[in-house]
Design a protein around this motif. Structure first.
Motif, PDB file in Angstrom:
ATOM      1  N   HIS A 290       0.834  -1.208   0.000  1.00 19.43           N
ATOM      2  CA  HIS A 290       0.000   0.000   0.000  1.00 19.43           C
ATOM      3  C   HIS A 290       0.864   1.251   0.000  1.00 19.43           C
ATOM      4  O   HIS A 290       1.878   1.324   0.684  1.00 19.43           O
ATOM      5  CB  HIS A 290      -1.002  -0.010   1.164  1.00 19.43           C
TER       6      HIS A 290
ATOM      7  N   GLU B 141      -5.419   1.728   2.375  1.00 22.61           N
ATOM      8  CA  GLU B 141      -5.192   0.637   3.327  1.00 22.61           C
ATOM      9  C   GLU B 141      -5.362   1.136   4.752  1.00 22.61           C
ATOM     10  O   GLU B 141      -5.958   0.457   5.599  1.00 22.61           O
ATOM     11  CB  GLU B 141      -3.785   0.045   3.122  1.00 22.61           C
TER      12      GLU B 141
ATOM     13  N   ASP C 257      -3.497  -5.575   2.621  1.00 27.46           N
ATOM     14  CA  ASP C 257      -4.234  -5.698   1.367  1.00 27.46           C
ATOM     15  C   ASP C 257      -4.282  -7.100   0.796  1.00 27.46           C
ATOM     16  O   ASP C 257      -4.948  -7.326  -0.227  1.00 27.46           O
ATOM     17  CB  ASP C 257      -3.637  -4.733   0.342  1.00 27.46           C
TER      18      ASP C 257
END
Length: 442
Positions: A216, A260, A350
């Protein structure tokens, strides 16, 4: 062709010094996304692109906390708090972690002192109609963090005026319980747009097998997010440069996710799109009967890279999927170093939305004493080193080369053990109050 720590460090510098805070939905986040798109395009990825998605953007303009006998107390407004520009007043009441056993009539109209994140506790807290909340920072020596009152908690339970104070004033505040306090907060909310950045290296012999290599690129509201996770993004982008030269039998899709830090917004958007297309395609019985594969079916593995760049640190790998994913980490570490601790758990980043959709994942992280500054204004560029980036980067490069890019057949089955799948479902239920398989709309 080898992973170059100095090249990766330059990407970190551009994200953290040149841009700074990259809170999803802000102009800075868009600027960082464009830098990453242009950087990867310069290495021959003609398909480099921004993938926009909607996001709720909260920003705090002003906050103030005053306590009788103590005066003004420095504080930071919590993102997603209820606006209170004219201020709210009430006696200070300490309710420990905000559990229901500490709540009651004495909370009505009070300013509550809570020594924990609010999260879903806000439902029980709001039931007693306090005037506001002061979250007590539990980590010494850090400036107060503007952690979100999560999107799902806010939508489901509502919100209230809330600020956070440094740890070094918490005991003084608790000592003044019963005294009158006044809290004011001016914040803004708007619907905004954030951006994932992605580019793809088509496979030479197995282009229909997709392996996502991701990290992220956004930061929290409070700081430049160097180790978490400009450094992880830089590792992903340097790996993209390397494999552009080395090539890969199967398709490598490099993604810098955003949002995120606001609840995996970018990766949830990505996974929901895949699930929606999968669901629509499989309504066609002929598609299923003839063995058709959707883009989701073609996703074979996720390699997630989060929290990197520290020199004094240790390495970890988190596995959601077949045991051989972790066994391969242990084998490579034993052969060439560095040492890795392997965990069978859903890593909180993620990787999780795709694992919830059935795609196995391995997440690489590098933790050390400087991780103490994560999610704060102390997570600065000076904490990151080229050598620290290179330690992880070269190991992950070899892991991808040996087990993903080069084999005639991918050695890891596309399966997630039942206990891992249950862990992922519980993760989303408990942390985000979500079930990603309930509907596919954004």
């Amino acid at each position: 062709m080898q992973f170059d720590g100095q090249r990766a460090l330059e990407i970190v510098r551009r994200l953290t010094v040149e841009v700074g805070c990259r809170f999803a939905g802000t102009d800075n986040e868009r600027r960082a996304a464009e830098i990453l798109r242009d950087e990867i395009a310069a290495h021959g990825y003609a398909d480099a692109r921004l993938d926009p998605f909607p996001i709720d953007l909260y920003e705090v303009a002003d906050e103030r906390l005053e306590v009788e006998g103590l005066g003004e107390v420095p504080c930071e407004g919590l993102l997603g708090s209820e606006d209170a520009p004219d201020g709210v007043s009430g006696p200070l009441v300490y309710v420990e972690g905000g559990e229901e056993c500490h709540l009651g009539e004495h909370c009505r109209g009070a300013i509550l002192l809570v020594n924990a994140e609010l999260g879903r506790k806000i439902e029980a807290i709001r039931r007693w109609q306090p005037a506001g909340v002061v979250v007590l920072e539990t980590t010494p020596h850090l400036n107060p963090r503007r952690h979100n009152i999560g999107h799902e908690a806010r939508r489901r339970f509502g919100t209230l005026p809330a600020v956070r104070v440094r740890h070094d004033v918490t005991e003084r505040l608790v000592g003044f319980r019963g005294r009158s306090a006044r809290l004011s907060l001016r914040s803004t909310y708007r619907e905004s747009q954030a951006y994932n950045v992605m580019a793809e290296l088509p496979g030479t012999t197995h282009p229909d097998e997709i392996v996502v290599v991701c990290g992220h690129m956004d930061s929290t509201y409070d700081g430049p997010g160097t180790l978490d996770n400009a450094a992880g993004t830089a590792v992903v982008w340097e790996l993209a440069r390397v494999f552009r030269q080395l090539g890969s039998r199967r398709t490598l899709r490099f993604i810098a996710f955003s949002g995120e830090e606001q609840g995996l917004r970018g990766s949830i958007h990505y996974a929901k799109r895949l699930r929606k297309e999968d669901k629509e395609a499989k309504k066609d019985k002929n598609f299923v009967a003839t063995g058709g594969k959707t883009e989701l079916d073609r996703h074979r593995l996720v390699v997630n890279i989060d929290v990197q760049g520290a020199l004094i640190a240790s390495n970890g790998a988190w596995i959601t999927g077949p045991k051989d994913l972790g066994a391969a980490v242990r084998l490579l570490a034993a052969e060439s170093g560095p040492f890795f601790t392997v965990h069978e758990a859903c890593y909180s980043s993620d990787n999780a939305p795709l694992s919830d959709a059935g795609v196995p994942a391995v997440s690489f992280g590098r933790g050390g004493p400087n991780n103490f500054y994560g999610h704060t204004d102390g997570d600065v560029f000076e904490l990151c080193s080229a050598e620290g980036l290179e330690i992880s980067g070269r190991f992950i490069q070899e892991y991808i080369r040996r087990y993903i890019a080069s084999p005639a057949m991918l050695p890891f089955p596309r399966e997630i053990p039942d206990e891992h799948a249950e862990h992922v479902k519980n993760y989303f239920k408990e942390r985000f109050m979500l079930r990603l398989d309930e509907g596919v709309e954004d």
